[in-house]
Motif scaffolding. Structure first.
Motif, PDB file in Angstrom:
ATOM      1  N   GLU A 323     -45.323  34.494  -0.768  1.00 18.25           N
ATOM      2  CA  GLU A 323     -46.032  33.932   0.382  1.00 18.25           C
ATOM      3  C   GLU A 323     -47.509  33.706   0.097  1.00 18.25           C
ATOM      4  N   ASP A 324     -48.127  34.639  -0.622  1.00 18.11           N
ATOM      5  CA  ASP A 324     -49.554  34.483  -0.896  1.00 18.11           C
ATOM      6  C   ASP A 324     -49.822  33.247  -1.748  1.00 18.11           C
ATOM      7  N   ALA A 325     -48.865  32.847  -2.584  1.00 19.02           N
ATOM      8  CA  ALA A 325     -49.035  31.636  -3.381  1.00 19.02           C
ATOM      9  C   ALA A 325     -49.031  30.395  -2.493  1.00 19.02           C
ATOM     10  N   MET A 326     -48.185  30.384  -1.449  1.00 15.76           N
ATOM     11  CA  MET A 326     -48.154  29.251  -0.530  1.00 15.76           C
ATOM     12  C   MET A 326     -49.464  29.151   0.250  1.00 15.76           C
ATOM     13  N   MET A 327     -49.995  30.298   0.638  1.00 14.20           N
ATOM     14  CA  MET A 327     -51.276  30.304   1.324  1.00 14.20           C
ATOM     15  C   MET A 327     -52.377  29.780   0.407  1.00 14.20           C
ATOM     16  N   ALA A 328     -52.300  30.155  -0.875  1.00 21.02           N
ATOM     17  CA  ALA A 328     -53.323  29.724  -1.833  1.00 21.02           C
ATOM     18  C   ALA A 328     -53.288  28.213  -2.037  1.00 21.02           C
ATOM     19  N   ILE A 329     -52.092  27.610  -2.031  1.00 19.92           N
ATOM     20  CA  ILE A 329     -51.999  26.166  -2.198  1.00 19.92           C
ATOM     21  C   ILE A 329     -52.716  25.460  -1.050  1.00 19.92           C
ATOM     22  N   ALA A 330     -52.523  25.958   0.170  1.00 18.60           N
ATOM     23  CA  ALA A 330     -53.203  25.369   1.319  1.00 18.60           C
ATOM     24  C   ALA A 330     -54.716  25.578   1.227  1.00 18.60           C
ATOM     25  N   LEU A 331     -55.124  26.785   0.828  1.00 15.34           N
ATOM     26  CA  LEU A 331     -56.558  27.060   0.699  1.00 15.34           C
ATOM     27  C   LEU A 331     -57.187  26.189  -0.378  1.00 15.34           C
ATOM     28  N   ASN A 332     -56.413  25.841  -1.399  1.00 21.09           N
ATOM     29  CA  ASN A 332     -56.899  24.969  -2.466  1.00 21.09           C
ATOM     30  C   ASN A 332     -57.461  23.680  -1.867  1.00 21.09           C
ATOM     31  N   ARG A 333     -56.743  23.114  -0.902  1.00 22.70           N
ATOM     32  CA  ARG A 333     -57.201  21.869  -0.267  1.00 22.70           C
ATOM     33  C   ARG A 333     -58.457  22.097   0.577  1.00 22.70           C
ATOM     34  N   ILE A 334     -58.541  23.274   1.218  1.00 25.10           N
ATOM     35  CA  ILE A 334     -59.733  23.568   2.015  1.00 25.10           C
ATOM     36  C   ILE A 334     -60.942  23.784   1.121  1.00 25.10           C
ATOM     37  N   TYR A 335     -60.725  24.432  -0.038  1.00 21.85           N
ATOM     38  CA  TYR A 335     -61.819  24.705  -0.961  1.00 21.85           C
ATOM     39  C   TYR A 335     -62.430  23.420  -1.528  1.00 21.85           C
ATOM     40  N   THR A 336     -61.605  22.371  -1.688  1.00 22.45           N
ATOM     41  CA  THR A 336     -62.030  21.206  -2.465  1.00 22.45           C
ATOM     42  C   THR A 336     -63.345  20.617  -1.976  1.00 22.45           C
ATOM     43  N   PRO A 337     -63.519  20.299  -0.671  1.00 23.50           N
ATOM     44  CA  PRO A 337     -64.813  19.757  -0.232  1.00 23.50           C
ATOM     45  C   PRO A 337     -65.964  20.741  -0.423  1.00 23.50           C
ATOM     46  N   ILE A 338     -65.681  22.058  -0.233  1.00 25.25           N
ATOM     47  CA  ILE A 338     -66.733  23.057  -0.447  1.00 25.25           C
ATOM     48  C   ILE A 338     -67.163  23.051  -1.910  1.00 25.25           C
ATOM     49  N   LEU A 339     -66.186  22.974  -2.806  1.00 24.60           N
ATOM     50  CA  LEU A 339     -66.479  22.971  -4.238  1.00 24.60           C
ATOM     51  C   LEU A 339     -67.233  21.703  -4.630  1.00 24.60           C
ATOM     52  N   ARG A 340     -66.840  20.557  -4.070  1.00 28.96           N
ATOM     53  CA  ARG A 340     -67.539  19.306  -4.391  1.00 28.96           C
ATOM     54  C   ARG A 340     -69.003  19.362  -3.972  1.00 28.96           C
ATOM     55  N   GLN A 341     -69.273  20.036  -2.855  1.00 29.72           N
ATOM     56  CA  GLN A 341     -70.659  20.138  -2.412  1.00 29.72           C
ATOM     57  C   GLN A 341     -71.461  21.021  -3.359  1.00 29.72           C
ATOM     58  N   GLN A 342     -70.811  22.077  -3.874  1.00 31.07           N
ATOM     59  CA  GLN A 342     -71.488  22.972  -4.809  1.00 31.07           C
ATOM     60  C   GLN A 342     -71.634  22.330  -6.186  1.00 31.07           C
ATOM     61  N   VAL A 343     -70.588  21.594  -6.601  1.00 30.51           N
ATOM     62  CA  VAL A 343     -70.567  20.973  -7.930  1.00 30.51           C
ATOM     63  C   VAL A 343     -70.186  19.498  -7.737  1.00 30.51           C
ATOM     64  N   PRO A 344     -71.152  18.625  -7.446  1.00 36.12           N
ATOM     65  CA  PRO A 344     -70.856  17.248  -7.027  1.00 36.12           C
ATOM     66  C   PRO A 344     -70.043  16.437  -8.034  1.00 36.12           C
ATOM     67  N   GLU A 345     -70.132  16.749  -9.328  1.00 32.07           N
ATOM     68  CA  GLU A 345     -69.421  15.932 -10.311  1.00 32.07           C
ATOM     69  C   GLU A 345     -67.910  16.166 -10.311  1.00 32.07           C
ATOM     70  N   ILE A 346     -67.459  17.220  -9.638  1.00 32.18           N
ATOM     71  CA  ILE A 346     -66.023  17.492  -9.588  1.00 32.18           C
ATOM     72  C   ILE A 346     -65.336  16.520  -8.630  1.00 32.18           C
ATOM     73  N   ILE A 347     -64.356  15.796  -9.144  1.00 24.81           N
ATOM     74  CA  ILE A 347     -63.580  14.868  -8.328  1.00 24.81           C
ATOM     75  C   ILE A 347     -62.466  15.615  -7.592  1.00 24.81           C
ATOM     76  N   ASP A 348     -61.764  16.477  -8.297  1.00 27.76           N
ATOM     77  CA  ASP A 348     -60.660  17.222  -7.702  1.00 27.76           C
ATOM     78  C   ASP A 348     -60.427  18.479  -8.526  1.00 27.76           C
ATOM     79  N   PHE A 349     -59.752  19.455  -7.938  1.00 23.83           N
ATOM     80  CA  PHE A 349     -59.396  20.641  -8.709  1.00 23.83           C
ATOM     81  C   PHE A 349     -58.070  21.184  -8.201  1.00 23.83           C
ATOM     82  N   PHE A 350     -57.405  21.939  -9.061  1.00 30.37           N
ATOM     83  CA  PHE A 350     -56.053  22.421  -8.773  1.00 30.37           C
ATOM     84  C   PHE A 350     -55.885  23.800  -9.377  1.00 30.37           C
ATOM     85  N   LEU A 351     -55.347  24.715  -8.563  1.00 32.59           N
ATOM     86  CA  LEU A 351     -55.025  26.065  -9.013  1.00 32.59           C
ATOM     87  C   LEU A 351     -53.509  26.194  -9.011  1.00 32.59           C
ATOM     88  N   PRO A 352     -52.846  26.055 -10.167  1.00 33.79           N
ATOM     89  CA  PRO A 352     -51.383  26.067 -10.200  1.00 33.79           C
ATOM     90  C   PRO A 352     -50.806  27.389  -9.711  1.00 33.79           C
TER      91      PRO A 352
END
Length: 503
Positions: A323-352
C-alpha cells in the motif's frame, strides 16, 4: 457523504472496490497473507468483520491502488494530482509575482489557505468512548503480526502527533509502533523526522514529550502527513488544502495536542527522554526484517478514546507492491511541481515502485550546457528531505520516457561511459534499514549521466538518433485498418519476444 474513514469506505463499497469478509480470520499472519494477495492482483479494499480475539473490524488495502489513492485525495484522475502539486509549490517556496497571472494564482492559493484553516470540534466522535489509567488495554486493538519473524504485533498506519516544545508547532508523521505491553509501545523512526527533533528538544528542557496516535482517519489526512512540508508548516493546514476545507480537530483528554475529530481510535501518552525498550526485528519496506533496536523510544499510554463500534485501519510494509508504494506513486505526481520549482531544469521525474519508491530516481532535463546532468542530480538530492535517502539518480534527456524501463535502459547503455558519466558521493547519512551499506546509517550515492554528451564532455561527434520518416509514419497510421491489423495496437510489443513479462 462525511469526509472520514467511514465515508471513504462507503464510497469504495458503492464503486465496487470493497469486499467484506465475514469468515473468522486471525490477525497473526492470516490477514496480512490475504491482503498481500489482493495487493499483488490490484484487488479491492478488504473489511474483515470477524477478527479472532477482537470486537473490532479491520480495514486493510484501503489505498492499495493508485486509483483509490486518487479518490482519497478527492480527485478522479491521477493527472489531477499535479495541479495540487502546483498549488503546494507556490506555498513551499513563495516568490514575488512578476506577472498579473502569477499574482492571481498566488491570491487564489492564499484564499485556499484561509479556507483550509482547521476547525475545533467540541463534541468529537473520536471521544465517544474514553478509557483512562489502569483500564487502558492496547491488546484489545486487533494489531497485526505480519511476518513470522516479527518480534510482536505492530501498528503501522497511525498518525503520530507531537508538538515542538519551543514553537508549539505540531508535527504529524506516520511511524511503525510495536506493542510492548497493555499500555506501552516502542516507535521506529528516522533521526531526520520532526518528532525526533521534538524529543531532542524535550530532553534538553528536561520535559516529557506529549504524544497522540490517531488511527483510522480520513485517508486524505494520511496523504497530507506523508507530503514533504517546510518545518514551520502544519500538516493540518495541508490536509485542509487537499480537501478544500479545514479539517475538524479535537483537543486530547490528557495531553496538550489536537487530533482529527473523526478518528476511529486515539491513543494518548508521553515519552520520557532516555526511557527505551527493544524494538524489532520486524518486516520492513526494504523487503527484509529490520534489525532489533535496543534504544527505541518507549511510549506510555494513559488514555485511549474511540468512536462507538470503531474500525481499525491498518497496512504493512514489505517488498513492493504494498500500500505504501501506491501512496508513493501518487505523491510522486504531487512532488513534481514542487521539485520543478526547486530545480527548474527538471522536466519530469519518476520514483519506480520496484526501487522501493525512493531508492532510485529517474529525472529528465532540458540539457543546455556541459555538466548539466550532474548539477541536476546534486540539486535533486537536496531539494526535499526524503530525497537525501535516494541511492541512485539517473539523468536522461527530455525526449526519454522516464516511465518506460526499456527507454531508460537504452539511454544508459547507449549514452553512458562509466568512467566519465558515473559519479559516487561517499559517506552520506543514510537509511539505517538499508543492509547494502557497509555501515548502518552511512552510505554512498551514485549519479548516472545518461544524457547526450556535448563538448567538452566528449570530443566525438554524436550522430543523430534513428527515427521514422514522419510522412510514412502518418501514412501507416491512417492505413492500419486497411492492412487488416486493426485488432492489434500499433506499436504493441509482444512480451514473449523478449522472454519475459514486460507488464
Amino acid at each position: 457523504m462525511p469526509r472520514d474513514l467511514r465515508g471513504f469506505i462507503q464510497q469504495l463499497e458503492q464503486r465496487g472496490k470493497l469486499r467484506r469478509i465475514k469468515a473468522l480470520v486471525d490477525p497473526e499472519l492470516e490477514i496480512s497473507e490475504i491482503a498481500t494477495r489482493m495487493l499483488q492482483s490490484g484487488g479491492p479494499a478488504l473489511l474483515f468483520e470477524n477478527v479472532k480475539g477482537s470486537d473490532y473490524p479491520v480495514a486493510v488495502n484501503v489505498m492499495g491502488t493508485v486509483e483509490r489513492v486518487t479518490w482519497a485525495m478527492n480527485m478522479e484522475q491521477p493527472e489531477e494530482l499535479e495541479d495540487l502539486g502546483k498549488k503546494l509549490a507556490i506555498l513551499y517556496q513563495p516568490r514575488p509575482p512578476k506577472k498579473i497571472k502569477q499574482a492571481i494564482d498566488l491570491g487564489k492559493v492564499l484564499f485556499d489557505v484561509v479556507k483550509a484553516k482547521p476547525d475545533r470540534d467540541l463534541f468529537p466522535a473520536c471521544q465517544q468512548i474514553v478509557i483512562k489509567g489502569d483500564d487502558v488495554d492496547l491488546t484489545k486493538i486487533p494489531m497485526l503480526q505480519v511476518y513470522p519473524g516479527d518480534a510482536g504485533k505492530v501498528l503501522t498506519l497511525g498518525l503520530m502527533i507531537t508538538k515542538d516544545p519551543e514553537t508549539k508547532i505540531p508535527n504529524v508523521g506516520v511511524y511503525r509502533l510495536q506493542l510492548q505491553s497493555n499500555n506501552t509501545m516502542t516507535v521506529q523512526w528516522l533521526s531526520v523526522r520532526g518528532s525526533t527533533r521534538h524529543l531532542r528538544k524535550a530532553a534538553e528542557r528536561g520535559e516529557k514529550l506529549d504524544v497522540a496516535v490517531a488511527v483510522g482517519v480520513d485517508p486524505l489526512v494520511i496523504m497530507a502527513a506523508a507530503t514533504p512540508l517546510p518545518i514551520d508548516m502544519s500538516e493540518w493546514l495541508f490536509a485542509g488544502l487537499y480537501g478544500g476545507k479545514g479539517i475538524n480537530l479535537a483537543k486530547c483528554k490528557t495531553v496538550d495536542l489536537e487530533v482529527p475529530a473523526d478518528a476511529e481510535f486515539v491513543l494518548e501518552g508521553t515519552i520520557t527522554p532516555g526511557e527505551t525498550a527493544t524494538d524489532g526485528p520486524a518486516g520492513d519496506h526494504m523487503g527484509y526484517y529490520g534489525p532489533s533496536n535496543d534504544n527505541a523510544p518507549l511510549i506510555r499510554f494513559n488514555c485511549v478514546t474511540h468512536r462507538k463500534n470503531p474500525i481499525y485501519m491498518t497496512t504493512f510494509s514489505g517488498r513492493p507492491p504494498k500500500e505504501d508504494a501506491m501512496m508513493a506513486i501518487a505523491l510522486n505526481r504531487i512532488y513534481t511541481p514542487i521539485l520543478r520549482q526547486q530545480v527548474p531544469e527538471i522536466i519530469d521525474f519518476f520514483l519506480p515502485m520496484e526501487a522501493l519508491s525512493y531508492k532510485a530516481a529517474v529525472i529528465s532535463i532540458d540539457k543546455s550546457y556541459p555538466g548539466h546532468a550532474r548539477r541536476a542530480a546534486l540539486a535533486f538530492w537536496s531539494a526535499l528531505p526524503q530525497f537525501s535517502y535516494t541511492k541512485f539518480v539517473i539523468v536522461v534527456d527530455k525526449e526519454i520516457n522516464i516511465r518506460d524501463a526499456r527507454a531508460v535502459v537504452w539511454a544508459i547503455t547507449s549514452k553512458v561511459d562509466p568512467v566519465r558519466d558515473v559519479f559516487i558521493l561517499p559517506d552520506n547519512p543514510f537509511d539505517g534499514l538499508d543492509f547494502a551499506t557497509e555501515k548502518a546509517g552511512l552510505g554512498s550515492k551514485m549519479g548516472i549521466d545518461a544524457t547526450t554528451k556535448v563538448y567538452p564532455e566528449t570530443d566525438r561527434h554524436w550522430n543523430d538518433e534513428l527515427t521514422a520518416d514522419p510522412d510514412t509514419a502518418d501514412l501507416v497510421s491512417r492505413r492500419w485498418a486497411e492492412y487488416g491489423l486493426d485488432d492489434l495496437q500499433m506499436g504493441e510489443v509482444d512480451p514473449n519476444l523478449f522472454g519475459y513479462d514486460m507488464k
